[in-house]
Write a protein that holds these residues in place. Structure first.
Motif, PDB file in Angstrom:
ATOM      1  N   ALA A 190       0.816  -1.220   0.000  1.00  0.00           N
ATOM      2  CA  ALA A 190       0.000   0.000   0.000  1.00  0.00           C
ATOM      3  C   ALA A 190       0.846   1.265   0.000  1.00  0.00           C
ATOM      4  O   ALA A 190       0.395   2.308  -0.507  1.00  0.00           O
ATOM      5  CB  ALA A 190      -0.923  -0.001   1.220  1.00  0.00           C
ATOM      6  N   ARG A 191       2.050   1.186   0.546  1.00  0.00           N
ATOM      7  CA  ARG A 191       2.871   2.399   0.669  1.00  0.00           C
ATOM      8  C   ARG A 191       3.099   3.099  -0.668  1.00  0.00           C
ATOM      9  O   ARG A 191       2.895   4.317  -0.762  1.00  0.00           O
ATOM     10  CB  ARG A 191       4.214   2.048   1.339  1.00  0.00           C
ATOM     11  N   PRO A 192       3.504   2.394  -1.738  1.00  0.00           N
ATOM     12  CA  PRO A 192       3.714   3.099  -3.013  1.00  0.00           C
ATOM     13  C   PRO A 192       2.438   3.739  -3.558  1.00  0.00           C
ATOM     14  O   PRO A 192       2.484   4.818  -4.148  1.00  0.00           O
ATOM     15  CB  PRO A 192       4.229   2.002  -3.947  1.00  0.00           C
ATOM     16  N   VAL A 193       1.287   3.071  -3.374  1.00  0.00           N
ATOM     17  CA  VAL A 193       0.022   3.603  -3.878  1.00  0.00           C
ATOM     18  C   VAL A 193      -0.333   4.901  -3.167  1.00  0.00           C
ATOM     19  O   VAL A 193      -0.634   5.925  -3.798  1.00  0.00           O
ATOM     20  CB  VAL A 193      -1.108   2.565  -3.687  1.00  0.00           C
ATOM     21  N   LEU A 310      -3.684   8.427   6.628  1.00  0.00           N
ATOM     22  CA  LEU A 310      -4.279   7.105   6.460  1.00  0.00           C
ATOM     23  C   LEU A 310      -3.190   6.044   6.336  1.00  0.00           C
ATOM     24  O   LEU A 310      -3.261   4.973   6.953  1.00  0.00           O
ATOM     25  CB  LEU A 310      -5.170   7.099   5.213  1.00  0.00           C
ATOM     26  N   LYS A 311      -2.161   6.337   5.560  1.00  0.00           N
ATOM     27  CA  LYS A 311      -1.050   5.386   5.399  1.00  0.00           C
ATOM     28  C   LYS A 311      -0.381   5.105   6.743  1.00  0.00           C
ATOM     29  O   LYS A 311      -0.138   3.948   7.103  1.00  0.00           O
ATOM     30  CB  LYS A 311      -0.024   5.952   4.415  1.00  0.00           C
ATOM     31  N   ARG A 312      -0.100   6.153   7.503  1.00  0.00           N
ATOM     32  CA  ARG A 312       0.606   5.974   8.780  1.00  0.00           C
ATOM     33  C   ARG A 312      -0.250   5.216   9.793  1.00  0.00           C
ATOM     34  O   ARG A 312       0.253   4.345  10.514  1.00  0.00           O
ATOM     35  CB  ARG A 312       1.026   7.332   9.333  1.00  0.00           C
ATOM     36  N   ALA A 316       0.391   1.443  11.435  1.00  0.00           N
ATOM     37  CA  ALA A 316       0.486   1.226  12.880  1.00  0.00           C
ATOM     38  C   ALA A 316      -0.605   0.302  13.408  1.00  0.00           C
ATOM     39  O   ALA A 316      -0.586  -0.063  14.580  1.00  0.00           O
ATOM     40  CB  ALA A 316       0.421   2.571  13.604  1.00  0.00           C
ATOM     41  N   GLY A 317      -1.564  -0.066  12.549  1.00  0.00           N
ATOM     42  CA  GLY A 317      -2.673  -0.897  12.999  1.00  0.00           C
ATOM     43  C   GLY A 317      -3.632  -0.150  13.897  1.00  0.00           C
ATOM     44  O   GLY A 317      -4.360  -0.753  14.684  1.00  0.00           O
ATOM     45  N   ALA A 318      -3.656   1.186  13.774  1.00  0.00           N
ATOM     46  CA  ALA A 318      -4.492   2.021  14.634  1.00  0.00           C
ATOM     47  C   ALA A 318      -5.790   2.396  13.933  1.00  0.00           C
ATOM     48  O   ALA A 318      -5.870   2.403  12.705  1.00  0.00           O
ATOM     49  CB  ALA A 318      -3.735   3.294  15.023  1.00  0.00           C
TER      50      ALA A 318
END
Length: 391
Positions: A190-193, A310-312, A316-318
């Motif tokens: 998901a990070r690159p997207v 949203l990515k961060r 973090a699973g938060a």
């Protein structure tokens, strides 16, 4: 002459530097690729060894060649497809064995018999499953039965058992012995997207503020290069679901962060497409010299920040509460821009901010109805003043 030689050396220096930089980047990319696939290599090695031990030592199959092949073939399947690949292996082998044995009894052996058996095995496999993996296994097994059965007795049962042992061992390795971390799989994909989306929204916000159409066009072109990254993300969601289903270590995560993250793939895909429309209309807005209220670039920049949050928070699973709040701030700024006065393309940009925010809210776990309700409430009055201020 000496001076000319020095100038030639100076001219060649940048080329050498560029070549060196390119080589460094290439080596770094290859190390990154090895690091990303290293876990799969270890899983494949362990599964191949264990499947051989089980087939040879426990089941007394003298030459369990197909067990490790089946194990590696299962692990080579895309993430999220390994359980399906195991079932396909068994179906394909079963079809090949049945067709090969039945026809060998009736028509005997020979080159034309081999051709006929392979054709029929593939046709039956296509009828039953239609998967390429099933077809390949059925055809390959039919070939083995036709060519080796006359000289090797009782080949059929070991071939079937090998497929079962190899596929089962591969699943055991991925589920219990060396399970993947589904959240890490999702983060990596998901990070690159999300980075691409945030970066191009930021670039568009800057282009709107500076009325720089060329910069907006560049952002539009960059965002269009997202197909491979989106496909990798969708594949990763399948893999994460499979990993959290098969591995007892990650069962709790299936309904928590992994499940929420995996469900976000579709709305994030929609957000990418709606952002593409947003950027395309931003280009037209600038080229047509439409008014750009100060809050319009702010809305797009707030949207980019919501994507980053949203990515961060996913990583973090938060619970992504901050991402929701930031996305709604983008809607609020878009509402101010609308009431300050925008042109035709500006109104489309405002509408796409609203739509993209709705997509992101759904990605955070809200229903579409909840997201739409929040967006409408935060946007404010849809009525435009009689004489809006226009720059």
């Amino acid at each position: 002459m000496v001076a000319a030689g020095r100038r030639g050396a100076d001219a060649g220096a940048p080329a050498v530097v560029r070549l060196w930089e390119r080589a460094v980047v290439t080596v770094r990319d290859r190390f990154r690729r090895v690091r990303a696939i290293g876990g799969l290599a270890v899983q494949a090695g362990l599964a191949a060894a264990l499947s051989w031990v089980v087939a040879h030592e426990l089941l007394n199959i003298s030459q369990p060649v197909f067990a490790p092949i089946s194990a590696v073939s299962t692990l080579a399947a895309s993430l999220g497809q390994r359980l399906r690949r195991t079932v396909e292996l068994i179906i394909g082998v079963t079809v090949g064995v049945l067709i090969g044995d039945l026809l060998l009894v009736v028509i005997g052996t020979g080159w034309w018999q081999l051709a006929l058996i392979v054709v029929l095995a593939i046709m039956v496999a296509l009828f039953l499953a239609g998967s390429a993996a099933v077809v390949i296994q059925a055809g390959a097994t039919a070939v083995l039965i036709c060519t080796l059965s006359p000289s090797t007795r009782d080949l059929e049962i070991p071939r079937f058992v090998d497929a079962l042992v190899g596929g089962g061992t591969a699943l055991l390795v991925t589920a219990v012995l060396l399970p993947l971390n589904p959240l890490r799989v999702l983060n990596r994909a998901a990070r690159p997207v999300l980075d691409l989306l945030a970066a191009q929204l930021d670039a568009t916000a800057g282009a709107l503020a500076d009325r720089d159409a060329a910069r907006a066009r560049t952002a539009r072109g960059e965002l269009r290069q997202n197909k491979g990254q989106l496909n990798a993300f969708v594949e990763a969601t399948q893999g994460a679901r499979e990993a959290s289903t098969l591995s007892p270590v990650h069962w709790r995560e299936r309904r928590g962060p992994v499940g929420r993250y995996a469900r976000a793939a579709e709305p994030i895909d929609r957000a990418m497409r709606n952002s593409g429309t947003l950027i395309r209309r931003a280009v037209t807005l600038i080229e047509d010299d439409e008014p750009v209220p100060e809050s319009l670039p702010d809305a797009v920049a707030d949207l980019a920040e919501a994507v980053r949050l949203l990515k961060r928070q996913f990583a973090a699973g938060a619970e992504p509460n901050r991402a929701r709040e930031q996305a709604l701030r983008a809607v609020q700024a878009a509402g101010r821009a609308y009431r300050d006065g925008v042109g035709f393309s500006g109104a489309v940009v405002v509408a796409q901010v609203r739509t993209t925010v709705s997509d992101l809210l759904v990605a955070t776990g809200l229903t579409q109805e909840q997201a739409n309700h929040l967006v409408r409430g935060m946007f404010g009055d849809l009525r435009v003043p009689a004489n809006p201020h226009r720059d």
